[in-house]
Write an enzyme that holds these catalytic residues in place. Sequence first.
Site, PDB file in Angstrom:
ATOM      1  N   ASP A 173      -0.288  23.631 -29.509  1.00  0.00           N
ATOM      2  CA  ASP A 173      -0.989  23.951 -30.493  1.00  0.00           C
ATOM      3  C   ASP A 173      -1.215  25.480 -30.337  1.00  0.00           C
ATOM      4  OD1 ASP A 173      -2.630  23.570 -32.791  1.00  0.00           O
ATOM      5  OD2 ASP A 173      -4.419  23.122 -31.708  1.00  0.00           O
ATOM      6  N   ASP A 203      -6.583  17.065 -34.178  1.00  0.00           N
ATOM      7  CA  ASP A 203      -7.521  17.601 -33.732  1.00  0.00           C
ATOM      8  C   ASP A 203      -8.777  16.577 -33.595  1.00  0.00           C
ATOM      9  OD1 ASP A 203      -6.369  20.277 -33.337  1.00  0.00           O
ATOM     10  OD2 ASP A 203      -6.844  20.541 -35.390  1.00  0.00           O
TER      11      ASP A 203
END
Length: 383
Positions: free
Chosen positions: A199, A270
């Site tokens: 990420d 997420d």
Amino acid sequence: CAFPNSRAYSLVDSSQVSTFLISILLIVYGSFRSLNMDFENQDKEKDSSSAAGSFNGNSTNNSIQTIDSTQALFLPIGASVSLLVMFFFFDSVQVVFTICTAVLATIAFAFLLLPMCQYLTRPCSPQNKISFGCCGRFTAAELLSFSLSVMLVLIWVLTGHWLLMDALAMGLCVAMIAFVRLPSLKVSCLLLSGLLIYDVFWVFFSAYIFNSNVMVKVATQPADNPLDVLSRKLHLGPNVGRDVPRLSLPGKLVFPSSTGSHFSMLGIGDIVMPGLLLCFVLRYDNYKKQANSDSCGTPGPGNISGRMQKVSYFHCTLIGYFVGLLTATVASRIHRAAQPALLYLVPFTLLPLLTMAYLKGDLRRMWSEPFHSKSSSSRFLEV
């Protein structure tokens, strides 16, 4: 990627509060659906004295995917490859990707609606399965949930409304949390640490290599509507299928602000990846409660207070998720740019969990697949 927005960034407002609440509810609901599936599998194993019962129980277990250490290490690499394919060849694969996403979202949203449909059909219909030949056998509740899901996807394709896209994304989140399992804390740390690096790299450093923020561009790029593409391929005329909007794919949750000037956005990764960790600790809390009941309430280590022993790992990790999500929001406001949410979510969930497990003396057991021993059939769990 947390809260990327092509138009504006704002302080914590109604859209971000909605994102907080929905993401937490999805994680909690998905975790309990997963735990309930474990209970159902245990019941089927006990009732599997006949050959048919054994077959049904095994097929239910086969639907659950457990991630091992090798898969946890290579998953960020596979995700990076997929992200690059979407970045470079989006125009070529967007229709196929949209159709595949719609099919998966249909199945996932049907799974999300199934408990409600079971409740609605229970008074007026027996739970007998109806045969559809080679397609399989389904209950009335399963047929109803699937029909409603197909209807929702069709309306989403025709309108492209963000609320319908969010509904499909919620179904994907719940289904992934319920059907994917982390077997140990070691695999959890490997997976979340690798995804944190993934990420951070694609949000912060991809622009230096590809001259564009790869994560944000892929997350916010709309796809051509399959109806529009089909009408052009078949030459159905300029007015057939041309009024349908482009589709924002359900790989994220999107909520507009109260003024409608901007959107808050949170990728489903997420939600799902920390959700898998919370699902693991919820299962461990239940496993430990059953083990303590079987051992007649054996107390924990002497250096840990009784109040600390009563705090569950699930509550600790869920609070850490909320704090991490809030920190990501503040960071996006300060830097006026999209933030890699896992940069904040992973430390705020893993570190308190590891600390509490060490203090309670459970770290070694949680680290190496604690669910191998046979658990009790008790279905009581306080949350």
